[in-house]
Every structure is written in structure tokens, then in C-alpha cells.
Enzyme design. Sequence first.
Site, PDB file in Angstrom:
ATOM      1  N   GLU A   1       3.962  38.639  91.553  1.00 19.28           N
ATOM      2  CA  GLU A   1       3.972  38.110  90.177  1.00 19.28           C
ATOM      3  C   GLU A   1       2.875  38.791  89.370  1.00 19.28           C
ATOM      4  O   GLU A   1       1.798  39.039  89.900  1.00 19.28           O
ATOM      5  CB  GLU A   1       3.615  36.612  90.156  1.00 19.28           C
ATOM      6  CG  GLU A   1       4.525  35.718  90.910  1.00 19.28           C
ATOM      7  CD  GLU A   1       3.848  34.384  91.239  1.00 19.28           C
ATOM      8  OE1 GLU A   1       2.862  34.008  90.574  1.00 19.28           O
ATOM      9  OE2 GLU A   1       4.308  33.741  92.175  1.00 19.28           O
TER      10      GLU A   1
ATOM     11  N   ASP B   1      -3.235  36.988  81.941  1.00 20.24           N
ATOM     12  CA  ASP B   1      -4.623  36.829  81.527  1.00 20.24           C
ATOM     13  C   ASP B   1      -4.700  35.715  80.496  1.00 20.24           C
ATOM     14  O   ASP B   1      -4.636  35.939  79.294  1.00 20.24           O
ATOM     15  CB  ASP B   1      -5.125  38.156  80.950  1.00 20.24           C
ATOM     16  CG  ASP B   1      -6.609  38.304  81.148  1.00 20.24           C
ATOM     17  OD1 ASP B   1      -7.216  37.405  81.754  1.00 20.24           O
ATOM     18  OD2 ASP B   1      -7.162  39.312  80.691  1.00 20.24           O
TER      19      ASP B   1
ATOM     20  N   LYS C   1      -0.309  39.002  87.123  1.00 17.92           N
ATOM     21  CA  LYS C   1      -1.443  38.091  86.953  1.00 17.92           C
ATOM     22  C   LYS C   1      -1.711  37.992  85.450  1.00 17.92           C
ATOM     23  O   LYS C   1      -2.270  38.901  84.840  1.00 17.92           O
ATOM     24  CB  LYS C   1      -2.670  38.615  87.688  1.00 17.92           C
ATOM     25  CG  LYS C   1      -3.839  37.652  87.646  1.00 17.92           C
ATOM     26  CD  LYS C   1      -4.920  38.101  88.634  1.00 17.92           C
ATOM     27  CE  LYS C   1      -6.044  37.093  88.747  1.00 17.92           C
ATOM     28  NZ  LYS C   1      -6.799  36.893  87.522  1.00 17.92           N
TER      29      LYS C   1
ATOM     30  N   LYS D   1      -6.027  44.127  91.235  1.00 15.96           N
ATOM     31  CA  LYS D   1      -6.359  44.300  89.827  1.00 15.96           C
ATOM     32  C   LYS D   1      -5.950  45.680  89.301  1.00 15.96           C
ATOM     33  O   LYS D   1      -5.982  46.666  90.025  1.00 15.96           O
ATOM     34  CB  LYS D   1      -7.872  44.109  89.620  1.00 15.96           C
ATOM     35  CG  LYS D   1      -8.392  42.732  90.002  1.00 15.96           C
ATOM     36  CD  LYS D   1      -7.893  41.633  89.111  1.00 15.96           C
ATOM     37  CE  LYS D   1      -8.752  41.182  87.996  1.00 15.96           C
ATOM     38  NZ  LYS D   1     -10.048  40.683  88.073  1.00 15.96           N
TER      39      LYS D   1
ATOM     40  N   CYS E   1     -20.957  60.658  50.179  1.00 19.44           N
ATOM     41  CA  CYS E   1     -20.100  61.237  51.212  1.00 19.44           C
ATOM     42  C   CYS E   1     -20.916  62.150  52.132  1.00 19.44           C
ATOM     43  O   CYS E   1     -21.638  63.030  51.651  1.00 19.44           O
ATOM     44  CB  CYS E   1     -18.972  62.024  50.541  1.00 19.44           C
ATOM     45  SG  CYS E   1     -17.983  62.955  51.715  1.00 19.44           S
TER      46      CYS E   1
ATOM     47  N   CYS F   1     -14.689  58.216  49.626  1.00 12.94           N
ATOM     48  CA  CYS F   1     -15.415  59.299  48.977  1.00 12.94           C
ATOM     49  C   CYS F   1     -14.680  59.600  47.685  1.00 12.94           C
ATOM     50  O   CYS F   1     -13.455  59.742  47.671  1.00 12.94           O
ATOM     51  CB  CYS F   1     -15.403  60.530  49.879  1.00 12.94           C
ATOM     52  SG  CYS F   1     -15.683  62.073  49.001  1.00 12.94           S
TER      53      CYS F   1
ATOM     54  N   CYS G   1     -13.924  67.629  48.091  1.00 10.69           N
ATOM     55  CA  CYS G   1     -14.486  67.304  49.400  1.00 10.69           C
ATOM     56  C   CYS G   1     -13.745  68.083  50.483  1.00 10.69           C
ATOM     57  O   CYS G   1     -12.532  67.943  50.641  1.00 10.69           O
ATOM     58  CB  CYS G   1     -14.367  65.799  49.645  1.00 10.69           C
ATOM     59  SG  CYS G   1     -14.962  65.312  51.266  1.00 10.69           S
TER      60      CYS G   1
ATOM     61  N   TYR H   1       3.179  29.147  88.064  1.00 10.65           N
ATOM     62  CA  TYR H   1       3.161  29.980  89.263  1.00 10.65           C
ATOM     63  C   TYR H   1       2.883  29.218  90.553  1.00 10.65           C
ATOM     64  O   TYR H   1       2.631  29.818  91.589  1.00 10.65           O
ATOM     65  CB  TYR H   1       2.181  31.135  89.113  1.00 10.65           C
ATOM     66  CG  TYR H   1       0.782  30.738  88.689  1.00 10.65           C
ATOM     67  CD1 TYR H   1      -0.029  29.968  89.508  1.00 10.65           C
ATOM     68  CD2 TYR H   1       0.280  31.154  87.463  1.00 10.65           C
ATOM     69  CE1 TYR H   1      -1.299  29.609  89.129  1.00 10.65           C
ATOM     70  CE2 TYR H   1      -0.998  30.801  87.066  1.00 10.65           C
ATOM     71  CZ  TYR H   1      -1.788  30.021  87.905  1.00 10.65           C
ATOM     72  OH  TYR H   1      -3.050  29.657  87.523  1.00 10.65           O
TER      73      TYR H   1
ATOM     74  N   CYS I   1     -19.434  65.936  51.282  1.00  8.39           N
ATOM     75  CA  CYS I   1     -19.566  66.635  49.999  1.00  8.39           C
ATOM     76  C   CYS I   1     -20.591  65.984  49.078  1.00  8.39           C
ATOM     77  O   CYS I   1     -20.803  66.448  47.969  1.00  8.39           O
ATOM     78  CB  CYS I   1     -18.210  66.718  49.303  1.00  8.39           C
ATOM     79  SG  CYS I   1     -17.683  65.130  48.640  1.00  8.39           S
TER      80      CYS I   1
END
Length: 683
Positions: free
Chosen positions: A123, A127, A125, A324, A418, A436, A442, A235, A421
Site C-alpha cells: 500500500e 502522508d 504510505k 521510504k 535593476c 525593472c 535592459c 489501512y 541595467c
Amino acid sequence: MTKKSTDKQPTTEQRQRAQELHDILQRANYQYYVLDDPELPDAEYDRRLRELQDLEAEYPDLVTPDSPTQRVGAGPLTSFAEVRHEVPMLSLDNAFNDEELQEFDRRVRDRLNTSEPVEYACEPKLDGIAISLLYREGVLERAATRGDGTTGEDITQNVRTVGSVPLRLLGNGVPAVLEVRGEIYMPKDGFAALNKKAAEAGEKTFVNPRNAAAGSLRQLDSRITAQRPLQLCVYGVGQVEGATLPGKHTEMLLQLNRWGFRINSEMAAARDIDGCIEYYQQLGEKRDALPYDIDGIVFKVNDTALQRRLGFVARAPRWAMAYKFPAQEEMTELLDVEFQVGRTGAVTPVARLKPVFVGGVTVSNATLHNRDEIERLGVKVGDTVVIRRAGDVIPQVVSVVESKRPKNARDIEFPTHCPVCDSPVESTPGEAVARCSGGLICSAQRKQAIKHFASRKAMDIDGLGDKLVEQLVDEGLLHSVSGLYDLTLEQLAGLERMGQKSAQNLLDALERSKDTTLPKFLYALGIREVGEATARNLARHYGDLESLMQADEESLQEVEDVGPVVAHFVAEFFQQTHAQEEIEALRQAGVHWQPEETGGEEQPLSGQTWVLTGKLETLSRSEAKDYLQRLGAKVAGSVSAKTDSVVAGPGAGSKLNKARELDIPTLDEEAFIEMLRGRGIEI
Ligand code: IVH
């Protein structure tokens, strides 16, 4: 553990280390279980626990009754009533590689004194949060958290609000007393929607779905819980009276399913441990496509009589093991923050990290999104941070481990000018992004604009990669998009790492790119908020570029899917003298296309909305989307009553369920490809 005279004695350093590990794990437990605000990533916790277990195994003298290895979690909060678990709620031992799993199987067979293969239930796992549900005469009486395994919290009112928790059991043969155990979790899409809403309202967001589930269940006001997208999946069982359950775990779960509980659709039985390893690999590949977070696979001896023979050790059953997956969250150090400038001038803070292995790759950069995010996290340079990398998503900084902040940690200053530039950085009220103001002055914006112009879905200039664009701009050979078509063989061949042949290939590719389509050309211009679909709609609506360039905002809003914001960006773009000159220069250079068929003509899927979910194996998601759009369909991200069809690949979950609930036709990938072929798409 009783001390035997033969026990080896630990050194002073080992004693100190054990105490240190106690403290770390204790603190982490408290944050995880009591505060719902973990500081230590799970993988780090597992490693520390493993280190302590190993030390204690070598020196049994170090084992004390209060050692974190001797219990499951921290004590319950005082605000909920306490519940005693008649049958303790245990934890699971972890394996991190195939050998450790094979060792587990060997131990099982040794204890059972058999050389025959043992069958295992497999199955995912999940979380989320472990939960115990007590039914008396088929009616839900009480729901409790695990707490420390013996005493949990009564959260019945909250759990009642979770749709998938049956309030009364269905079917025949329901036991007089039945305690069912499972996980309450938050599916990924619900989590994303919840966080989006919280962020928009300026509220605190959750670090991950597990945290969001824990926070939701711990609400003292169950009306809040009721609004959270929680799910239950069961489960196992605890106390059972007045019935005998099937003798195999997998069959027992099917029985629970018949009584009204959701069980995991990925559940399977493996004939032996090799089958388990195969299952682990297969599910690992599907992990990112699953609609919920999983952190591993649980393997359980399937025969419950054998389970009873195997019994338990202190904190875990001998008949089960969690294998895991590589962790998706890890801790590392924030070395610096740099600011990148994107195509539209957006200034994005990027975290430079001490390299860390997370989610299966080594990560040394993560996005910090914007100024608000830096404030929300309260992060400083020098901090230890938790990085999350799930699937193909860009790694993110999810939280700061404040207890590890060094004295010389430095505030992050958002630039007023910026970094490329030096033009002023501007913020629009109500918008999180700072930009910017230099526009195409730029060089960072220019580089991004050219990269976008050359990209596959735009002008598709083969061989013009990101590095080359940067080189051309940095060396002053390229100042604008149209300048691409003025490049000469001498200029290109003179570049570092570029021979005559590749230079000629690039010139050929540039030549080929001139024969394009109006939607591709519009998309290539890089107008804000104009993606491929909008470009296609604009082209189809106006038919030629001249009409589009003259359209005002009002008329633009008549185009399918174009609202006031997009209309404004489009009109503003074409009003710029610079843009008009660039377009003229591109046409002079020979860029051309056929006029588009306009308006009325119905396409096979016009007016339909489709949803793609799960993993596609033959097509990529973007190909599938592209084909649907070419046939005139809209592709949406979620299923609603307005959805016409759903394409569901393996791993499809909540969207597929919703489609079934709403009776919306669903297709698997094979049927989908057949449908596309039937409508003239060549695959
Ligand atoms: S069985 C006695 N099965 O993992 C066996 N646990 O570290 C107890 N979990 O507290 C657990 N999915 O919260 C089992 N399919 C699954 C699970 C699962 C998630 C969680 C559960 C448990 C923790 C154990």
C-alpha cells in the site's frame, strides 16, 4: 531493557551524543505532533532516529524509558479530550534501500521458521494524519488521533465533517464494535487551492499537504475543518468485537470497503519480497502523478494469522515495514540571494543554496518568488532553510529553521534598481511582482525576449540556444529580436566554440524560421499574458496582423478568452513605436505567413472544455493540450459541470472521481489518440 553484565559500555562521547539525539528528537516530536509546525524535515528526523537506534542497539545501557525510540509521538494537546486506545496505535520501521527490505523479509521468514516465500500486502504510505474511528453497532461513536500511541485526542466533531468518513456503516455483517484505522490527508489539488486562497487573503499558507491536514483537524471550531478538502483512506483495524474478519489483510480491506470506507486503489498483493521491490519501483515512477503525497510504500505480511505469530516490538509490528522514497524535503544553508530579471522585467529573488540532495536530484538554487514571500518566510542570508522539490516543480524554500539562525545572519534587501541595467524597480499596487522599468534597454529583458522569440513554440530557430543568445548580446552583436536576421557568417563563425559549419547551420535555421504562421509570430513577440492559446485566438479573430495592430481595447475584448487585462497589454504593446519598428524590420527581413481563416468556421471541438489528468505515456501533456486546442477545444485544470470530456491516464484520482460523479465521459490515452486521429491529427 535490563542491564546485563556482558553489555558493552559506551564512552562518554557516545553517552553525550545519545543525550543530544534525545533532545533533538524530542523537540522535533513536539513541533511535529503538538504544534503542527515541524522544523526538521522528515528525512533528517529519520536519520537522527536511526543513529540513536543504532547506538542503543550497540549499547543497550543507553536505552531509557523516555528515549524517543521507545514511543511514537508527543503528548496530546490539552484543548481536546483525551482518548485511550484499547489497542495501541503503533508506528512502522523504515527501510531505505532494497537490502534493508530484503533483511526484513529474512527476519520474517526466520521467525516463522520457513524458507517458503511470504506474501505481502502493498500500500502507498500516505502522508497525512493517522486516525482511529470507533463504530458501535455500525455508527460512528468517536474519532481520535494517535497521540503518543496509547493516548490520543478526541476529534470526533472535526472528523465527522470529512466527507469520506462514513457516519453509519453499510452492508451486512457489521461487527458490534469496529475500530478502523487510516490516514486523513489533503489531496494535492485541494492543498494548492487552499494555499492560493490563503495567499490572496494575505493569510499564512501551509508548508505542505500533511501540515495543512494536521492544521485542519486540530481546529477547535469544526466549521473551519468542514471547509477544508480532507480525505480519509483506511489501512487497518484495531479493536473488533462480534465478527471475524477475513484472514488476509488485502481481503480485510476489501471488506472495509464494502462497509463504506475508502481504501487505496493502488493496493496490491505481492507473492514475495521481489514482487514488493517491483511494486516499489512502479509506484515510485507514478509518485508525482498521484493526486496525493506519499512518502513510501508499506509492506505488510498479508496473512493475519502469521501477523499474530510475529507480534510486535516496542514501537512497531514485526510484520510490517515502510520502504521510504527519497525525501522531498531537506535542510540546507541559504548562502546568498540573487535577483534575476525576466522577459517582462519581473525581478525574482533566487536563493543560492549549499548543494543538497532532495527529491532525487542535487539542488543548489530555489525560487523565493517575490518580496512578499521573503517577508512571509522571514528568511535571512545565512539561515538554515527547508527546501522542497516535488516532481518537476521548481525547488522552493518552504520554511526557516529559526533555532539555527547564526548571529551574523543578514537581512535580504530587495533592490530599488535593476541589478542588470540600473533602471528603477517599480511595483504596481496589488501586484506581488516588482519589475525593472528599463524595458528593452535592459539587456536581461532583451536576452529573455530573444530566447522566447527563438523558442520551439515561437519561431523555432534550431540551434539558437540560451547560451548563444547571451553570448551574442554580451558581445554587442545583437540588440533586438530583428537583429537576429542581420547576423552574418563572419560574425557567427568568429564566436568562441562556433565553427563555420554550425554558423552556417544557424543561418539556415534563421532562414527557415522566416516561413511561419501568424499565431506563432504573435506568440513570439512576447506580449504580456499572450500565451499560445491567446495568440491563436487573436490570429483567428483578426485574420491579419494589420487589423490586430489597429484594434482598440474594446474590440480586443470580443476575442475569445480575452478580458480587459489582456486587451490592455495587447493594445499597449502595439502602440509602442519600438514594437512597430521591430515588426516592420522583421517583415523587411522576410518573415512571412499565410493569412488566417477567420471567425465563424467551426472546428471539430469548438465550444468544448476538456480536462487532462493522470500520467500520459505516449503524448506529453503539452502535446495533448496543443492537439485539443488545435481542434478548437478549451483545456481546463479542473473538472466541473461545464467539462465535456476528461482524458485520464494512470494515477488519475480526484478529477477522475469527480468526472464519474458528474457523469462526464472519460477516455484513456489510447481512446484519446484514436479520437485525435479520427479528427485529422497525425500522431
Ligand atoms: S500501518 C501497525 N499503513 O504511517 C501498523 N500506516 O509510521 C501501523 N501510514 O502512523 C500503520 N499509510 O500514519 C500503515 N498504508 C498505511 C499507511 C500508514 C500511512 C502512516 C500512519 C502511521 C505511520 C507509521
